[in-house]
Write an enzyme that holds these catalytic residues in place. Sequence first.
Site, PDB file in Angstrom:
ATOM      1  N   CYS A 163       0.815  -1.227   0.000  1.00 31.14           N
ATOM      2  CA  CYS A 163       0.000   0.000   0.000  1.00 31.14           C
ATOM      3  C   CYS A 163       0.843   1.269   0.000  1.00 31.14           C
ATOM      4  O   CYS A 163       0.353   2.337  -0.363  1.00 31.14           O
ATOM      5  CB  CYS A 163      -0.956  -0.001   1.181  1.00 31.14           C
ATOM      6  SG  CYS A 163      -2.148  -1.342   1.095  1.00 31.14           S
ATOM      7  N   HIS A 203      -3.179   7.486   2.085  1.00 34.42           N
ATOM      8  CA  HIS A 203      -3.587   6.175   1.574  1.00 34.42           C
ATOM      9  C   HIS A 203      -4.990   5.886   2.100  1.00 34.42           C
ATOM     10  O   HIS A 203      -5.303   6.156   3.264  1.00 34.42           O
ATOM     11  CB  HIS A 203      -2.604   5.102   2.055  1.00 34.42           C
ATOM     12  CG  HIS A 203      -3.086   3.709   1.803  1.00 34.42           C
ATOM     13  ND1 HIS A 203      -3.549   3.306   0.563  1.00 34.42           N
ATOM     14  CD2 HIS A 203      -3.217   2.628   2.629  1.00 34.42           C
ATOM     15  CE1 HIS A 203      -3.918   2.036   0.644  1.00 34.42           C
ATOM     16  NE2 HIS A 203      -3.729   1.601   1.884  1.00 34.42           N
ATOM     17  N   ASN A 244     -10.051   0.095  -0.501  1.00 30.61           N
ATOM     18  CA  ASN A 244      -8.588   0.162  -0.429  1.00 30.61           C
ATOM     19  C   ASN A 244      -8.021  -0.417  -1.728  1.00 30.61           C
ATOM     20  O   ASN A 244      -8.119  -1.618  -1.969  1.00 30.61           O
ATOM     21  CB  ASN A 244      -8.109  -0.634   0.791  1.00 30.61           C
ATOM     22  CG  ASN A 244      -6.596  -0.627   0.953  1.00 30.61           C
ATOM     23  OD1 ASN A 244      -5.870  -0.198   0.069  1.00 30.61           O
ATOM     24  ND2 ASN A 244      -6.133  -1.110   2.095  1.00 30.61           N
TER      25      ASN A 244
HETATM   26  O1  UT7 Z   1      -3.873  -0.845   3.441  1.00 24.23           O
HETATM   27  C1  UT7 Z   1      -3.119  -1.589   4.335  1.00 24.23           C
HETATM   28  C2  UT7 Z   1      -3.498  -1.306   5.673  1.00 24.23           C
HETATM   29  N1  UT7 Z   1      -4.701  -1.993   6.065  1.00 24.23           N
HETATM   30  C3  UT7 Z   1      -5.456  -1.415   6.942  1.00 24.23           C
HETATM   31  O2  UT7 Z   1      -5.184  -0.284   7.282  1.00 24.23           O
HETATM   32  C4  UT7 Z   1      -6.584  -2.162   7.584  1.00 24.23           C
HETATM   33  C5  UT7 Z   1      -6.473  -1.955   9.068  1.00 24.23           C
HETATM   34  N2  UT7 Z   1      -7.537  -2.547   9.836  1.00 24.23           N
HETATM   35  C6  UT7 Z   1      -8.825  -2.126   9.760  1.00 24.23           C
HETATM   36  O3  UT7 Z   1      -9.172  -1.280   8.964  1.00 24.23           O
HETATM   37  C7  UT7 Z   1      -9.811  -2.715  10.736  1.00 24.23           C
HETATM   38  O4  UT7 Z   1      -9.131  -3.426  11.727  1.00 24.23           O
HETATM   39  C8  UT7 Z   1     -10.886  -3.612  10.093  1.00 24.23           C
HETATM   40  C9  UT7 Z   1     -11.830  -2.765   9.250  1.00 24.23           C
HETATM   41  C10 UT7 Z   1     -10.220  -4.654   9.214  1.00 24.23           C
HETATM   42  C11 UT7 Z   1     -11.714  -4.310  11.150  1.00 24.23           C
HETATM   43  O5  UT7 Z   1     -12.278  -3.350  12.030  1.00 24.23           O
HETATM   44  P1  UT7 Z   1     -12.184  -3.566  13.625  1.00 24.23           P
HETATM   45  O6  UT7 Z   1     -12.956  -2.479  14.238  1.00 24.23           O
HETATM   46  O7  UT7 Z   1     -10.719  -3.675  13.942  1.00 24.23           O
HETATM   47  O8  UT7 Z   1     -12.963  -4.910  13.809  1.00 24.23           O
HETATM   48  P2  UT7 Z   1     -12.428  -6.296  14.412  1.00 24.23           P
HETATM   49  O9  UT7 Z   1     -11.444  -6.930  13.492  1.00 24.23           O
HETATM   50  O10 UT7 Z   1     -12.037  -6.054  15.819  1.00 24.23           O
HETATM   51  O11 UT7 Z   1     -13.756  -7.164  14.380  1.00 24.23           O
HETATM   52  C12 UT7 Z   1     -14.909  -6.827  15.151  1.00 24.23           C
HETATM   53  C13 UT7 Z   1     -15.980  -7.857  14.910  1.00 24.23           C
HETATM   54  C14 UT7 Z   1     -15.481  -9.291  15.024  1.00 24.23           C
HETATM   55  O12 UT7 Z   1     -16.493 -10.047  15.652  1.00 24.23           O
HETATM   56  P3  UT7 Z   1     -16.325 -10.459  17.226  1.00 24.23           P
HETATM   57  O13 UT7 Z   1     -15.053 -11.238  17.286  1.00 24.23           O
HETATM   58  O14 UT7 Z   1     -16.248  -9.142  17.934  1.00 24.23           O
HETATM   59  O15 UT7 Z   1     -17.563 -11.240  17.471  1.00 24.23           O
HETATM   60  C15 UT7 Z   1     -15.379  -9.736  13.580  1.00 24.23           C
HETATM   61  O16 UT7 Z   1     -15.574 -11.121  13.408  1.00 24.23           O
HETATM   62  O17 UT7 Z   1     -16.514  -7.711  13.595  1.00 24.23           O
HETATM   63  C16 UT7 Z   1     -16.518  -8.980  12.945  1.00 24.23           C
HETATM   64  N3  UT7 Z   1     -16.318  -8.773  11.513  1.00 24.23           N
HETATM   65  C17 UT7 Z   1     -17.337  -8.513  10.660  1.00 24.23           C
HETATM   66  N4  UT7 Z   1     -18.665  -8.391  10.838  1.00 24.23           N
HETATM   67  C18 UT7 Z   1     -19.394  -8.089   9.772  1.00 24.23           C
HETATM   68  C19 UT7 Z   1     -15.149  -8.779  10.831  1.00 24.23           C
HETATM   69  N5  UT7 Z   1     -15.392  -8.509   9.525  1.00 24.23           N
HETATM   70  C20 UT7 Z   1     -16.730  -8.347   9.404  1.00 24.23           C
HETATM   71  C21 UT7 Z   1     -17.576  -8.046   8.316  1.00 24.23           C
HETATM   72  N6  UT7 Z   1     -18.894  -7.921   8.543  1.00 24.23           N
HETATM   73  N7  UT7 Z   1     -17.107  -7.848   7.067  1.00 24.23           N
END
Ligand code: UT7
Length: 325
Positions: A115, A252, A282
């Site tokens: 990225c 980004h 992204n």
């Molecule tokens: O470009 C390179 C750099 N990449 C990035 O910058 C990405 C960085 N990370 C992020 O943007 C975020 O961490 C995410 C958008 C990927 C995830 O957001 P989060 O607030 O960190 O959520 P999380 O991973 O802590 O997940 C929260 C919950 C989980 O459920 P439990 O374990 O709390 O029951 C996940 O299983 O959300 C669930 N979850 C979803 N639910 C609905 C994960 N993906 C999804 C989804 N739809 N697509």
Amino acid sequence: MFRLRSVVRGCGAYLPERVMTNSDLSQLVETSDEWIVQRTGIRARHIAAEDETTSLLAEKAARAALVDAGLTADDIDLVVCATSTPDYTFPATATQVQAALGMTHGAAFDLQAVCSGFVFALATADKFLTSGSHRRALVIGAETFSRLLDWNDRTTCVLFGDGAGAVVLEAEEGKGTLEDRGVLTTHLRSDGRHRSKLFVDGGPGSTRTVGHLRMEGREVFRHAVGMITDVVEDAFRTTGVTADDITWFVPHQANKRIIDASAQKLGIAPDKVVITVDRHGNTSAASIPLALAAARADGRIRQGDLVMLEAMGGGFTWASALIRW
Ligand code: UT7
């Protein structure tokens, strides 16, 4: 004191026609528009057609940038393409673009910093131009991340999209002050210890397969804001420019929450931040030039503006660049 600067002559973009919305994704995996918008700010992304390769997207963006610059491929002597989704393991996607543009002179090569690829490519081209070895460069970020996604994994497949953007840089004599047009400073960092937090689980030298993107999203998120603000502060320190001096912040586009938190920590006002993640998702190395092209097309970025770019991604890699447009 006289010094060569890499001045932006033009920029262009290309997005595949097919738009995939969050509700389209909710037909594929257990997710919702509400979750995706709330956690990422993404509403839609473009997906390349079967016959659209990364080099094809790159070529279209490059042609648009050349038109914007009022130049032709004959005027270019360097093509640097940032991509993690090359058409082939080799030759470089940049050489495919070079051939499609009808160029048989100059040099073309790919650069891989995920990225952060576009900022790494911009910094690389800047060093070629300001050394005097090359005159005009096409710097491209182009990706077909849809081909790396595991479409059964809701934690990653909702985040990415396809597209390409490009800028034309030209070496020009400046006075060596911050009033010069062109790239004023670049700052590149990497730390390979973070590999397992964001990687593709395949490759010719390991599994001999293409593999799928894997990410520990929460871990990447945890590092992102600190790394981004560190490199932007490096640019501030080196130049003496402050957050108030910045006309546009073009980050980004991975997650609106990361962008907002970084801008806030840096003291950059929200109305100076260019956002495209809502409609592009992204697009990895393509996200910054796509955002630049959008902000140029709608008249926001104008000649003389101070534009701060930043990116962070797999590796980890992270980088900033300050440009006077
Ligand atoms: O470009 C390179 C750099 N990449 C990035 O910058 C990405 C960085 N990370 C992020 O943007 C975020 O961490 C995410 C958008 C990927 C995830 O957001 P989060 O607030 O960190 O959520 P999380 O991973 O802590 O997940 C929260 C919950 C989980 O459920 P439990 O374990 O709390 O029951 C996940 O299983 O959300 C669930 N979850 C979803 N639910 C609905 C994960 N993906 C999804 C989804 N739809 N697509």
